[in-house]
Design an enzyme around this catalytic site. Structure first.
Site, short mmCIF file in Angstrom:
data_model
loop_
_atom_site.label_atom_id
_atom_site.label_comp_id
_atom_site.label_asym_id
_atom_site.label_seq_id
_atom_site.Cartn_x
_atom_site.Cartn_y
_atom_site.Cartn_z
CD GLU A 1 39.20 36.15 37.39
OE1 GLU A 1 39.96 36.01 36.40
OE2 GLU A 1 38.43 35.27 37.77
CG ASP B 1 48.11 32.53 32.15
OD1 ASP B 1 46.88 32.68 31.97
OD2 ASP B 1 48.67 32.67 33.25
CE1 TYR C 1 37.83 30.72 34.64
CE2 TYR C 1 38.58 32.59 35.93
CZ TYR C 1 38.49 31.93 34.72
OH TYR C 1 39.06 32.48 33.60
#
Lengths: 265, 400
Positions: free
Chosen positions: A49, A60, A175
């Site tokens: 990734e 994040d 995911y």
């Protein structure tokens, strides 16, 4: 057959689980990204990734935020990231590469041009954190037109009907975000994750990867026992950050090898 | 004009708006949308909201005829919608109360907010105290510096103020950090978003709560002058005070609507916060698709404005639509002109306006002399300027 599907099929035959490390393109500097990608593969990564740096990485935690800031300080643009993949593909034609990031840099380039270029340089899948399936119709049609896999997230908060809708739109793999929070957050609850992964598998034959919160060999091994793939983001980026430019490639290779050994043990 | 009915069920205002969020928060915004659509028509909710606005905020806010300023300019009559007289000193409280009442009904005991100038942070800290909720406010570290009095006010009200050191250390970074908190704590936390932007239902919900401004004005103006104004002006950062004033006037086609963005050092300098005026490209940030200040690569660029409340690279999706369909016009007022508006209102009318609102005022002062004395301009005076004392003193070279 796509590279992503080929890799997951091979692993399944071998009875092994995939290791998917994440690094941010351009971190710690643009020259090191391709060597780092090769080091990931040499260490035992099955799929890479590659993070596209963005000025406002809302999903994040601090570790990947700093990676984005370091890359942007080197003025790494989306088109540069695509060039890095082209360079990587000169000597690695097997390892799938998934670009992961936020939608706006792609919007700015245009999904048509972006998808065309991804196909040319050898990108295999695209995951845009802030583009759920509902807002991805243009992205989806352009990506699939160029045989690229649109990869989507599922989360602990995703209810049953949401899982059904998302797996319909997804290609490549699912995911699963293992916890409520940003990347690199607190310890994950393995029992909870196992239940969710099982529920997702009830809805799709796509492989399910688990990420957010895999911090060491022990959690990697535990996650591998319940999922098809283990995604290791903040821990990999942290290794780069702590190593300095001199030792980053060697140390990252060592880290991935340790995680690989734990997953296969 | 065709029937104006936005957003659609998915939160789109034409090509703008939508829900661009990480998967973890999709169920949270979905639940928020369902709860809001339910309670918005609930008689108890409406009654409690109206009661709070009247007895706690002090509504209706008056409209004031700025006679001396109008005479000085020698053209159109300038009227001010006095949102600065609200409890906490700005329009932000209207929305904060609405969202807090919703949070209460949804059983959320903790509220979070982002803030730029600090007015939304103060409004959120205020309602959190009022309803007994825990409150955390995210504020860019640079804004913590330039809006120190508001930081102190929030702390007095019992809120935790978290300075955000990432990125440009201003409003957009405070938004990022608030979203990171929400994604971690969505089960027990309500995000009281301060402007008419973000993922659906926020642009619609914030607009609806702020529409009390325009709805009052539409009754007050005929009472005062026997008709609606010719022009309505409001400043636009994210655009909540402007959409609250504009929305009820959209169907009144004779009324010209002008949104005033922060021109900073001037559009040509690139140092501004005026995506609509500067014809910024469409992009995606903070949950919605809007006109957005960005570089060629789609990275969000740092903005500049003298006023922290307008210092934001995006703008609400409904303003993007109103620009495209030419129902509202958007212009920019630079830092110097805003200070001119600020000084004029202080000296001619004895009212100290917020630097944000001074942008709207400065544009009114620009066009009033070009209009007839019988014409009327209504300016939304969205907040008071007490919080800006340090900034204005610094610009004037004065040490307090």
């Amino acid at each position: 057959m796509s590279r992503i599907q080929t890799v997951f099929d091979q692993l399944k035959q071998q009875g092994r689980k995939a290791l998917i490390p994440f690094i941010t393109a351009g971190d710690p500097n643009p020259q090191l990204t391709v060597p780092l990608m090769h080091a990931l593969v040499e260490g035992g990564a099955d799929l890479i990734e590659l993070g596209v740096p963005f000025s406002d990485p809302m999903a994040d935690g601090p570790t990947i935020q700093r990676a984005s800031e370091r890359a942007l300080a080197h003025k790494v643009r989306l088109r540069d990231v695509l060039e890095m993949v082209a360079e990587f593909r000169k000597s690695d034609t097997n390892t799938p590469v998934v670009l992961m990031g936020y939608g706006n840099p792609i919007e700015a380039m245009g999904w048509d041009k972006f998808s065309e270029r991804c196909a040319e340089v050898g990108v295999d899948g695209v995951l845009t954190v802030d583009f759920p399936p509902e807002e991805s119709s243009e992205a989806f049609s352009q990506l699939t037109k160029h045989q690229l896999d649109p990869i989507f997230l599922l989360a602990p908060t995703s209810a049953q009907e949401r899982v059904e809708a998302v797996v319909k739109a997804a290609r490549g793999f699912i995911y699963y975000v293992s916890l409520r929070g940003v990347t690199g957050a607190a310890n994950l609850d393995l029992v909870d994750v196992a239940g969710k992964v099982a529920a997702i598998r009830g809805q799709t034959s796509l492989p399910v990867g688990v990420g957010f919160g895999v911090r060491d060999a022990a959690t990697a091994k535990a996650v591998a026992a319940i999922a098809d793939a283990v995604v290791v983001g903040s821990r990999t980026v942290q290794e780069i950050e702590n190593s300095g430019e001199q030792n980053a490639v060697a140390n990252v290779k060592k880290l991935i090898a340790e995680l690989r050994a734990a997953i296969d043990s | 004009m065709q029937k104006y009915d936005f957003p659609d069920a998915q939160g789109h205002f034409g090509q703008f708006g939508g829900i661009y969020m990480a998967e973890t928060l999709i169920p949270a915004v979905d639940e928020l949308r369902r709860q809001y659509l339910h309670f918005r028509d609930d008689p108890d909710f409406k009654a409690e909201f109206a009661h709070e606005l009247k007895h706690y905020v002090g509504r209706p806010s008056p409209i004031y005829h700025a006679k001396r300023l109008s005479e000085h300019l020698g053209g159109a009559q300038i009227y001010l919608k006095r949102e600065d007289l609200n409890h906490t000193g700005a329009h932000k409280i209207n929305n904060a109360i609405g969202q807090a009442l919703l949070a209460k009904r949804m059983g959320k005991k903790r509220v979070i907010a982002e803030t730029g100038a600090g007015m939304h942070g103060v409004a959120t800290a205020t309602v959190a105290a009022r309803f007994g909720m825990e409150c955390v406010v995210y504020m860019g570290a640079e804004d913590v510096q330039r809006q120190a009095p508001n930081v102190f006010r929030m702390k007095l009200l019992g809120a935790t103020v978290v300075p955000v050191e990432s990125g440009s250390r201003t409003l957009k970074d405070a938004c990022n950090e608030a979203i990171r908190d929400w994604v971690t704590n969505c089960d027990n936390t309500f995000y009281i978003f301060g402007t008419a932007a973000g993922p659906h239902p926020y642009p619609m919900m914030v607009r609806d709560f702020q529409c009390v401004i325009g709805n009052e004005a539409k009754v007050q103006m005929p009472d005062m002058i026997g008709r609606q104004p010719d022009v309505v002006i409001a400043c636009v950062g994210g655009g909540s005070n402007a959409i609250g004033m504009f929305y009820p006037y959209i169907s009144e086609e004779s009324v010209q609507l002008i949104g005033v963005e922060a021109g900073g050092h001037g559009i040509a300098s690139g140092q501004h916060a005026a995506p609509l005026t500067a014809n910024a490209k469409i992009g995606v940030l903070h949950g919605n698709k809007v006109y957005l200040m960005q570089d060629e690569d789609g990275q969000i660029i740092e903005t500049h404005s003298i006023s922290a409340g307008l210092d934001y690279p995006g703008v609400g999706p409904e303003h993007c639509l109103l620009k495209d369909i030419h129902r509202a016009q958007y212009v920019a007022i630079n830092d110097d002109e805003a200070i001119g508006g600020f000084d004029a209102l202080c000296r001619f009318e004895g009212i100290i306006p917020a630097l944000e609102s001074s942008h709207a005022l400065a544009h009114a002062m620009k066009i009033a002399p070009t209009m007839g004395k019988e014409q009327a301009i209504l300016v939304n005076l969205s907040g008071r300027g007490d919080k800006d004392m340090n900034t204005v003193a610094r610009i004037k070279g004065i040490t307090l």
